[in-house]
Design an enzyme around this catalytic site. Sequence first.
Site, PDB file in Angstrom:
ATOM      1  N   ARG A  60       1.152  -0.694  -0.140  1.00  0.00           N
ATOM      2  CA  ARG A  60      -0.564   0.025   0.023  1.00  0.00           C
ATOM      3  C   ARG A  60       1.500   1.408   0.837  1.00  0.00           C
ATOM      4  O   ARG A  60       0.376   2.195  -0.407  1.00  0.00           O
ATOM      5  CB  ARG A  60      -1.336   0.523   1.042  1.00  0.00           C
ATOM      6  CG  ARG A  60      -2.565  -0.390   1.333  1.00  0.00           C
ATOM      7  CD  ARG A  60      -2.733  -0.403   2.491  1.00  0.00           C
ATOM      8  NE  ARG A  60      -1.874  -1.631   2.813  1.00  0.00           N
ATOM      9  CZ  ARG A  60      -2.032  -2.819   2.715  1.00  0.00           C
ATOM     10  NH1 ARG A  60      -3.593  -3.169   1.950  1.00  0.00           N
ATOM     11  NH2 ARG A  60      -1.941  -4.217   3.092  1.00  0.00           N
ATOM     12  N   THR A  61       1.774   1.187   1.439  1.00  0.00           N
ATOM     13  CA  THR A  61       2.484   2.744   1.309  1.00  0.00           C
ATOM     14  C   THR A  61       3.534   2.945  -0.134  1.00  0.00           C
ATOM     15  O   THR A  61       3.753   4.080  -0.684  1.00  0.00           O
ATOM     16  CB  THR A  61       3.723   2.220   2.387  1.00  0.00           C
ATOM     17  OG1 THR A  61       2.391   2.327   3.496  1.00  0.00           O
ATOM     18  CG2 THR A  61       4.456   3.890   2.057  1.00  0.00           C
ATOM     19  N   LYS A  88      25.172  -6.796  -0.544  1.00  0.00           N
ATOM     20  CA  LYS A  88      26.854  -7.050  -0.566  1.00  0.00           C
ATOM     21  C   LYS A  88      27.306  -6.287   0.498  1.00  0.00           C
ATOM     22  O   LYS A  88      29.084  -5.994   0.396  1.00  0.00           O
ATOM     23  CB  LYS A  88      26.916  -6.312  -1.772  1.00  0.00           C
ATOM     24  CG  LYS A  88      26.483  -7.719  -3.715  1.00  0.00           C
ATOM     25  CD  LYS A  88      27.024  -6.646  -4.201  1.00  0.00           C
ATOM     26  CE  LYS A  88      26.472  -6.433  -6.066  1.00  0.00           C
ATOM     27  NZ  LYS A  88      26.368  -6.333  -6.712  1.00  0.00           N
ATOM     28  N   ARG A 110      11.520   4.076   3.860  1.00  0.00           N
ATOM     29  CA  ARG A 110      10.888   2.596   4.603  1.00  0.00           C
ATOM     30  C   ARG A 110      12.053   1.724   5.360  1.00  0.00           C
ATOM     31  O   ARG A 110      12.781   1.604   4.192  1.00  0.00           O
ATOM     32  CB  ARG A 110       9.830   1.938   4.423  1.00  0.00           C
ATOM     33  CG  ARG A 110       9.874   0.876   5.104  1.00  0.00           C
ATOM     34  CD  ARG A 110       8.251  -0.023   4.833  1.00  0.00           C
ATOM     35  NE  ARG A 110       6.920   0.733   5.187  1.00  0.00           N
ATOM     36  CZ  ARG A 110       5.833   0.433   4.648  1.00  0.00           C
ATOM     37  NH1 ARG A 110       5.707  -1.171   4.710  1.00  0.00           N
ATOM     38  NH2 ARG A 110       5.079   1.197   5.478  1.00  0.00           N
ATOM     39  N   HIS A 138       5.024   6.167  12.018  1.00  0.00           N
ATOM     40  CA  HIS A 138       4.477   6.196  10.058  1.00  0.00           C
ATOM     41  C   HIS A 138       4.013   7.171  10.277  1.00  0.00           C
ATOM     42  O   HIS A 138       2.342   7.315   9.843  1.00  0.00           O
ATOM     43  CB  HIS A 138       3.861   4.323   9.848  1.00  0.00           C
ATOM     44  CG  HIS A 138       3.554   4.644   8.693  1.00  0.00           C
ATOM     45  ND1 HIS A 138       4.089   5.170   7.830  1.00  0.00           N
ATOM     46  CD2 HIS A 138       2.898   3.545   8.597  1.00  0.00           C
ATOM     47  CE1 HIS A 138       3.830   4.195   6.266  1.00  0.00           C
ATOM     48  NE2 HIS A 138       2.770   3.657   6.773  1.00  0.00           N
TER      49      HIS A 138
HETATM   50  C1  NCD Z   1       1.458  -0.643   8.748  1.00  0.00           C
HETATM   51  C2  NCD Z   1       2.553  -0.383   8.552  1.00  0.00           C
HETATM   52  O1  NCD Z   1       3.641  -1.114   7.724  1.00  0.00           O
HETATM   53  O2  NCD Z   1       3.437   0.196   9.548  1.00  0.00           O
HETATM   54  N1  NCD Z   1       0.320  -0.974   7.143  1.00  0.00           N
HETATM   55  C3  NCD Z   1       0.657   0.068   6.045  1.00  0.00           C
HETATM   56  O3  NCD Z   1       1.493   0.994   6.313  1.00  0.00           O
HETATM   57  N2  NCD Z   1      -0.489   0.383   5.333  1.00  0.00           N
HETATM   58  C4  NCD Z   1       0.943  -1.301   9.317  1.00  0.00           C
HETATM   59  C5  NCD Z   1       1.069  -3.136   9.266  1.00  0.00           C
HETATM   60  O4  NCD Z   1       1.803  -3.711   8.406  1.00  0.00           O
HETATM   61  O5  NCD Z   1       0.749  -3.907  10.059  1.00  0.00           O
END
Ligand code: NCD
Length: 310
Positions: A60-61, A88, A110, A138
């Site tokens: 999603r993100t 590496k 991320r 987040h």
């Molecule tokens: C969340 C995450 O990655 O922290 N998901 C997201 O970003 N949509 C929550 C999760 O992984 O449960």
Amino acid sequence: MNKRLSVNHILGIRQLQPDDIRLILDTAVQFKDVINRPIKKVPSLRDITVANLFFENSTRTRTSFELAEKRLSADTVNFSASTSSVKKGETLIDTVNNILAMKVDMVVMRHPNPGACMFLSRHINASIINAGDGAHEHPTQALLDAFSIREKLGDLEGKKVAIIGDILHSRVALSNIYLLRKMGAQVMVCGPTTLIPKYISSLGVKVEHDLRKALKWCDVANMLRIQLERQDIKYFPSLREYSMQFGLTMELLEQAGKDILIMHPGPINRGVEITSEVADSSQSIILNQVENGVAVRMACLYLLASRAEN
Ligand code: NCD
């Protein structure tokens, strides 16, 4: 209201002022209009290149950021740790500096380590957006959650939001708590004792271990996934037992006797923290959250880019 962000990076909600949050949410309202038009693209980031650096899995993100960048006409490069030189033995700073040497203006990252974005922001010049750093923050998820609540219930001030599930390992929980408290909402966390950190009440939230009581109290229930990938020991006897105590069912919602807004950041584990019936019900705004994510991320990218220009 100030029309500029007070920060050069979006590392966490903790660093944002209430005015920054309001500015991002109001800007996102305009971008939501844009993405619902037949022509969904605007030229705002035409000369900007954004690198999406994903050192941890994401659906999603990552898709949401990529779409937001494309809707703003930015050029993008995508990097994922599993197919890169990180394997590496390259350091984070070297990896990022190599990418920046190719004239990249902004970084969306991320990373599994808490503080990775903060660390990077001290070593590179590009603006950074934290797309999730371990179990820490987040911020864009909390912003899109706030946007989605505001869209359905109006101003956040005084709203009662229960965050239910694995609070201990959740970056979504921490960012939501910071944001909701800054904007005057009331927050309760609910889950097994072992999954609620002891310091949490110092952030101004109520703690509850009885899901029924949490549902009686709240206007919004934000259901979180059990983050099994971050759990080194057993925090509860079994998933079945967890879902019997903390899983949200239609029956529990009916017992609460009011229209609670149901949220979930995804990915959903159907039948564990939430039943399919609830996830797909008319009270659930889970897919609205996903839609709003693109508009909110467009707002973050746009506001950071316009800050860097001046
Ligand atoms: C969340 C995450 O990655 O922290 N998901 C997201 O970003 N949509 C929550 C999760 O992984 O449960």
